[in-house]
Design a protein around this motif. Structure first.
Motif, PDB file in Angstrom:
ATOM      1  N   THR A 111      10.345   7.348  -3.912  1.00 43.49           N
ATOM      2  CA  THR A 111      11.400   6.468  -3.134  1.00 43.49           C
ATOM      3  C   THR A 111      10.696   5.367  -2.566  1.00 43.49           C
ATOM      4  O   THR A 111       9.648   5.583  -1.656  1.00 43.49           O
ATOM      5  N   PHE A 112      10.967   4.336  -2.817  1.00 48.90           N
ATOM      6  CA  PHE A 112      10.284   3.168  -2.364  1.00 48.90           C
ATOM      7  C   PHE A 112      11.161   2.589  -1.286  1.00 48.90           C
ATOM      8  O   PHE A 112      12.165   2.139  -1.230  1.00 48.90           O
ATOM      9  N   ASP A 169       0.726   9.170  -6.259  1.00 53.22           N
ATOM     10  CA  ASP A 169       1.142  10.689  -5.977  1.00 53.22           C
ATOM     11  C   ASP A 169       2.160  11.020  -7.158  1.00 53.22           C
ATOM     12  O   ASP A 169       2.298  12.222  -7.428  1.00 53.22           O
ATOM     13  N   PHE A 170       2.540  10.108  -7.807  1.00 52.66           N
ATOM     14  CA  PHE A 170       3.676  10.319  -8.716  1.00 52.66           C
ATOM     15  C   PHE A 170       3.057  11.034  -9.824  1.00 52.66           C
ATOM     16  O   PHE A 170       2.148  10.692 -10.447  1.00 52.66           O
ATOM     17  N   ARG A 230      11.015  -6.774  -5.110  1.00 53.72           N
ATOM     18  CA  ARG A 230      11.078  -6.937  -6.765  1.00 53.72           C
ATOM     19  C   ARG A 230      10.010  -6.077  -7.361  1.00 53.72           C
ATOM     20  O   ARG A 230      10.324  -5.587  -8.645  1.00 53.72           O
ATOM     21  N   LEU A 231       8.736  -6.142  -6.706  1.00 48.50           N
ATOM     22  CA  LEU A 231       8.015  -5.106  -7.441  1.00 48.50           C
ATOM     23  C   LEU A 231       8.432  -3.461  -7.482  1.00 48.50           C
ATOM     24  O   LEU A 231       8.101  -2.912  -8.523  1.00 48.50           O
ATOM     25  N   ASN A 232       8.831  -3.185  -6.332  1.00 49.58           N
ATOM     26  CA  ASN A 232       9.468  -1.752  -6.335  1.00 49.58           C
ATOM     27  C   ASN A 232      10.650  -1.546  -7.214  1.00 49.58           C
ATOM     28  O   ASN A 232      10.627  -0.395  -7.828  1.00 49.58           O
ATOM     29  N   TYR A 238       0.745  -1.350  -0.114  1.00 44.92           N
ATOM     30  CA  TYR A 238      -0.073  -0.009  -0.032  1.00 44.92           C
ATOM     31  C   TYR A 238       0.851   1.213   0.123  1.00 44.92           C
ATOM     32  O   TYR A 238       0.708   2.206  -0.610  1.00 44.92           O
ATOM     33  N   GLN A 239       2.155   1.373   0.722  1.00 48.41           N
ATOM     34  CA  GLN A 239       3.001   2.414   0.649  1.00 48.41           C
ATOM     35  C   GLN A 239       3.496   2.796  -0.883  1.00 48.41           C
ATOM     36  O   GLN A 239       3.607   3.675  -1.215  1.00 48.41           O
ATOM     37  N   THR A 240       3.620   1.541  -1.412  1.00 49.86           N
ATOM     38  CA  THR A 240       4.058   1.655  -3.064  1.00 49.86           C
ATOM     39  C   THR A 240       3.067   2.126  -3.838  1.00 49.86           C
ATOM     40  O   THR A 240       3.295   2.871  -4.691  1.00 49.86           O
ATOM     41  N   LEU A 241       1.676   1.802  -3.658  1.00 50.40           N
ATOM     42  CA  LEU A 241       0.604   2.013  -4.186  1.00 50.40           C
ATOM     43  C   LEU A 241       0.279   3.652  -4.189  1.00 50.40           C
ATOM     44  O   LEU A 241       0.198   4.129  -5.118  1.00 50.40           O
TER      45      LEU A 241
END
Length: 421
Positions: free
Chosen positions: A184-185, A174-175, A195-197, A166-169
């Motif tokens: 920044t992940f 917001d990007f 791996r997703l990040n 959810y942080q990545t999402l």
């Protein structure tokens, strides 16, 4: 309606727990009940065994009334013609409790002094049923607490495990590629999320490079085209002034002049978008949007009079904004020029200011504009129109620069654009 991933998994767990509860609760009750009935039957057969072993050989027919008097739950009754043991449920009235109660009874044939009788032993099931019910309720409470604990523990663990996702999402949501701020992940202890990040970060970097290259190309091309366009337009104007050209040649030159003018406007708009994206209008001042509109209103009234369009204003309050005045003038100009250009003959334009919102409405085509294409570059309601298709894109870009909200409404043939400052 879209649901969160956690809600879907928790819903599955909740359904599973409910099914397990609905199956195990009655199953537990029936198993306990059967075990108790089997135990009651075994107890009755034990009484029969003890009676045959210890009492039947010394018992006389004359002793039967006394036996029955002092053994209310183990009686010797008249022969019922049984050949085998018989176990069944029956009801007896209890004087002490003044109610009829359920019993489990065993009847078996016996012989006393060569006379057939029936041995009858019974046990009360009411208290046992109450006990079984209490055990079942206790079991049900334990199972509910256990399942509820597992459900909430799983929910808490799932939220914690999925928190990096959810942080990545949120970072992706917001990007904005034109804001020059790369997300920044955070590093996670879960391999799949890392791996997703990494994959998203690589994708963003590649697209940012492509975007910057495209933007640089557009900016450079627009700059380089300025001088040739200006020279071309000047030469056309010079040729038009000559007296030795024919009427046909003059018509072609006028047509070329209009095309070059449109190309010049397009080039200026592209340059303007490029400058906005590069934050070259970073100087801001605090000014009144009411005053800005009133300063330019006379020019637009003159433009509107050519189509017999009436402009009305309704300013409920004075709105002060902190922005670049030049950009704000461009935004207001584009909105008003669009309202005039796309209006009908003898139409009307309403300019209103209420609280922190500027609204500009006009009559126009009797169809709602496609909202999914409204603010896209080179998108026009009329493909054959003379506009560049960049006016609304410039409005949206300026509004986004200052965090203003642009809205579009259509009702009863009236198109309205509003800016929430």
């Amino acid at each position: 309606m879209d649901r969160k991933l956690l809600h879907k998994t928790q819903r599955i767990y909740l359904i599973y727990f409910t099914v397990i509860l609905l199956i195990t609760a009655p199953l537990f009750y029936f198993i306990i009940h059967k075990m108790y009935i089997d135990n009651a039957d075994e107890s009755l057969r034990l009484r029969e065994y003890e009676f045959r072993k210890n009492n039947i050989s010394s018992l006389h027919i004359s002793d039967i009334p006394i036996w029955n008097k002092y053994n209310p739950y183990v009686k010797i009754v008249e022969d019922k013609g049984l050949k085998n043991d018989s176990l069944f449920y029956t009801y007896y009235y209890e004087n002490q409790d003044e109610e009829t109660e359920l019993y489990r009874e065993l009847n078996t044939p016996i012989t006393i002094e060569n006379t057939p009788f029936t041995f009858s032993a019974r046990t009360n099931l009411v208290e046992s049923e109450d006990l079984i019910m209490s055990i079942a309720i206790l079991f049900l409470i334990i199972i509910i607490l256990l399942l509820a604990g597992l459900y909430f523990m799983n929910k808490r663990m799932s939220e914690k495990l999925w928190n990096p996702f959810y942080q990545t999402l949120q970072q992706i949501e917001d990007f904005e590629i034109d804001k020059h701020k790369i997300p920044t992940f955070n590093k996670s202890d879960i391999e799949e999320f890392n791996r997703l990040n990494i994959s998203i970060n690589n994708l963003i970097e590649k697209n940012t490079i492509i975007y910057n290259n495209q933007r640089e190309f557009v900016e450079n091309a627009a700059h380089e085209l300025q001088t040739p366009i200006a020279v071309f337009k000047a030469k056309i104007d010079t040729i038009i002034q000559r007296s030795d050209i024919t009427q046909g040649q003059a018509g072609i030159l006028v047509s070329l002049n209009k095309t070059v003018s449109r190309l010049s406007r397009l080039n200026k708009n592209l340059l303007l978008l490029s400058k906005i994206e590069n934050n070259q209008f970073n100087k801001t001042t605090t000014f009144s949007i009411n005053e800005l509109i009133e300063d330019q209103l006379q020019f637009f009234i003159e433009q509107a009079e050519q189509k017999n369009i009436e402009i009305k204003t309704d300013f409920q309050n004075d709105v002060l904004i902190d922005a670049n005045r030049g950009l704000t003038e461009i935004l207001v100009n584009n909105l008003l020029l669009n309202a005039i250009k796309h209006n009908i003959e003898d139409g009307q334009i309403n300019i209103s200011i209420f609280e922190q919102t500027l609204g500009i409405s006009n009559k126009g085509i009797d169809n709602e504009l496609p909202k999914n294409k409204l603010f896209k570059r080179f998108s026009k309601s009329n493909p054959s129109g003379k506009g560049t298709g960049l006016g609304l894109a410039i409005i949206k870009k300026i509004a986004d620069t200052y965090g203003w909200i642009v809205s579009y409404y259509f009702k009863d043939g009236v198109h309205q654009f509003s800016i929430r400052f």
